[in-house]
Design an enzyme around this catalytic site. Structure first.
Site, mmCIF file in Angstrom:
data_model
loop_
_atom_site.group_PDB
_atom_site.id
_atom_site.type_symbol
_atom_site.label_atom_id
_atom_site.label_comp_id
_atom_site.label_asym_id
_atom_site.label_seq_id
_atom_site.Cartn_x
_atom_site.Cartn_y
_atom_site.Cartn_z
ATOM 1 N N SER A 234 6.150 -1.469 -48.946
ATOM 2 C CA SER A 234 5.367 -2.357 -48.813
ATOM 3 C C SER A 234 5.383 -3.829 -49.733
ATOM 4 O O SER A 234 6.878 -3.919 -50.052
ATOM 5 C CB SER A 234 3.866 -2.045 -48.694
ATOM 6 O OG SER A 234 3.168 -2.226 -48.351
ATOM 7 N N ASP B 18 5.124 0.893 -37.595
ATOM 8 C CA ASP B 18 4.483 0.234 -38.827
ATOM 9 C C ASP B 18 4.249 -1.194 -37.312
ATOM 10 O O ASP B 18 4.822 -1.647 -36.831
ATOM 11 C CB ASP B 18 5.179 -0.674 -39.786
ATOM 12 C CG ASP B 18 4.614 -0.629 -40.796
ATOM 13 O OD1 ASP B 18 3.436 -2.106 -40.673
ATOM 14 O OD2 ASP B 18 5.040 -0.406 -41.448
ATOM 15 N N HIS C 200 2.152 2.304 -41.319
ATOM 16 C CA HIS C 200 2.093 1.620 -42.140
ATOM 17 C C HIS C 200 1.956 2.463 -43.915
ATOM 18 O O HIS C 200 2.653 2.932 -44.078
ATOM 19 C CB HIS C 200 1.467 -0.057 -42.321
ATOM 20 C CG HIS C 200 1.948 -0.373 -43.820
ATOM 21 N ND1 HIS C 200 3.259 -0.689 -44.522
ATOM 22 C CD2 HIS C 200 1.136 -0.840 -45.209
ATOM 23 C CE1 HIS C 200 3.629 -1.626 -45.361
ATOM 24 N NE2 HIS C 200 2.257 -1.068 -45.415
#
Lengths: 343, 343
Positions: free
Chosen positions: B133, B288, B319
């Site tokens: 991320s 995601d 995610h």
């Protein structure tokens, strides 16, 4: 899109016993019709509104030469309960006003619409029921509640049961609005605009697809920058004469949408899908983030009693493919409507 | 996951001139290392943290027999500026404290980390930089800022430039938090918990995919219902010793992530991608919702100077496929790391 309070008719429903138990006294159903009902009352179409939408915000799909042609069909657009025109927190007298407005279901909406269509207009059969988003949910409900009456349905960018992910998306919208202290649990003095603007920004990421933003298609809509779109389109949308309690009422209706809760189906969503007799074209948008095509594929798979076709709207406009903002998508929907009406 | 304030080292950075102009005086970089630096200083890996993450929340990917094996590698986990352990609104003395904490960029983070690695540890080359991320964003930044130093990168579920849709998603998170009057523009007396819970619910719809919720995979994580997941996992996540100003600082860092803003690239994101020399496996997660695979496909297409492979993490965890919650995804990432380290 300023409010047009006198641009419609109102049916007095009397005292309505709602599905969840409360009684909505002297309930009102606001609606507008387009075109003329023929002698045999055989040319009627019902086209319900969507989350926060008002009848005039459905008009982009109605017009001369389009499928929903008022020179040929009698098109009834009933306003959802809670939308500020039909009975809503913002227009109901005490004691069921504002923060006390009762829970309203999709079934309650369709039951009221059915009375309008049958008792008021004397219509026994509908050529079509169609709608976008929550309007699609009402479309499914019509087909389940009145199978003998609905010949065709075309639900677009919606579902027959609100999925868990969709419920979570709506939770984000709800808490953004209600995080504003000015909301006061529904007893606000003025609209909680901070909360309304917050819910607008939460909504913005969901309403259009990732690829829509990647390609900056908001520029095609006349917005000059991302921030211009967030303020001009989204914040403007929720500040446009919309009421916080009304929005929360419709949000509850949405979160609790499920044709399986129709009496007789005992909560069985699949059984309700299997009961549908109306010929159907089901149109999710390819990149809709809260009504993904997979969910509608599931629905069509279970509509075993009828001819149901899954026909996704291609492209990157996401949920708003069904909102009338992109001409290509509008044409795609209109052509499917024409095809369905020709069967 | 209670706080562990003493479970790490702190590098005093002195007065740091930030990319946006402010000077962060007596800045601190908190970090933890795993394993032993070998004699040649040739076994180092940098593994930065993610949005709101602390070093101990990276440990799921480190362990005996895994790619990031402390018996073989010297793994440095630097805490992001703003995460509450490194310099942050919550731990900086006036005048740059709380609501006055300066804007920090991804580049500022990596510049500080570079000082830790080179000045403090005397490391001249890194075997690998990897991260989830926002950690992936820092990974890209390492490769662009220090091409001679970074041999391999494996950014997962992140990007080299925050897309417009991602910015909008974060706007929803931001306004849900700041809609709470108790936030007081950063000068709160106690944490604005209503806002923190609101941002948690907004985040919930984005963190996992539609199919994750459809299949109720939160049950595999030990939650008994949708609401139990929203409260137990999501609200708990943002109430777990996290600070509102810290979260807003990191959110700004995220929204403004772009390797094109590295000095020398004049805002040209593609040129920055083209400059990357590190061998790369780029791993978006298939579903995601805010770092969609399409965006990383675009990035890999422009990483023309190196061998870069796009390898999406399959499945429906969205995610959080990169968050260490699903063992299958963890194995998939670990195997790619092993493969990359073997080249």
């Amino acid at each position: 899109m300023a409010s047009r309070p006198d641009d419609h008719e109102v049916l007095a429903l009397g005292d309505v016993r709602l599905q969840m138990g409360a009684t909505l006294r002297e309930a009102k159903l606001a609606y507008k019709t387009y075109g003329t009902l023929d002698e045999n009352r055989s040319n009627a179409i019902v086209y319900p509104t969507w989350y926060s939408g008002r009848h005039w915000e459905n008009e982009w799909l109605i017009g001369e030469g389009m499928a929903l042609d008022p020179s040929r069909y009698f098109i009834v657009v009933p306003n959802m309960l809670g939308n500020g025109l039909s009975s809503s927190p913002s227009n109901t007298p005490p004691p069921y006003d504002r923060g006390r407005f009762p829970k309203v279901t999709v079934l309650d909406n369709v039951t009221a619409q059915h009375r309008l269509v049958t008792e008021h207009f004397g219509i026994e059969q509908l050529e079509l029921v169609t709608g976008w988003s929550m309007g699609a949910g009402q479309t499914y409900q019509w087909a389940v509640s009145y199978p003998e009456m609905v010949k065709r349905i075309l639900p677009f960018c919606g579902s027959s049961k609100t999925s868990e992910h969709n419920i979570v998306f709506l939770e984000g919208v709800r808490v953004a609005l209600t995080a504003d202290d000015a909301w006061k649990h529904g007893w606000y003095d003025a609209q909680p605009t901070k909360g309304l603007r917050a819910m607008a920004r939460v909504y913005a990421g969901w309403g259009f697809s990732q690829a829509f933003y990647w390609n900056q298609l908001y520029r095609e809509m006349g917005y000059s920058s991302l921030e211009d779109f967030l303020v001009g389109f989204w914040e403007g949308f929720f500040l446009d004469d919309r009421d916080a309690n009304d929005l929360l009422t419709m949000l509850w209706t949405w979160q609790n949408g499920d044709i399986g809760r129709t009496p007789g189906f005992d909560g069985d969503h699949v059984k309700a899908l299997e009961s549908i007799e109306a010929r159907a074209i089901v149109m999710p948008a390819e990149k809709d983030l809260y009504f993904p095509p997979e969910d509608e594929e599931y629905a069509v798979r279970h509509m075993s009693r009828t001819e149901a076709e899954l026909r996704p709207i291609p492209g990157v406009w996401g949920h708003f493919a069904g909102g009338g903002v992109n001409p290509i998508d509008t044409t795609f929907i209109d052509e499917a409507l024409k095809e369905l009406l020709a069967t």
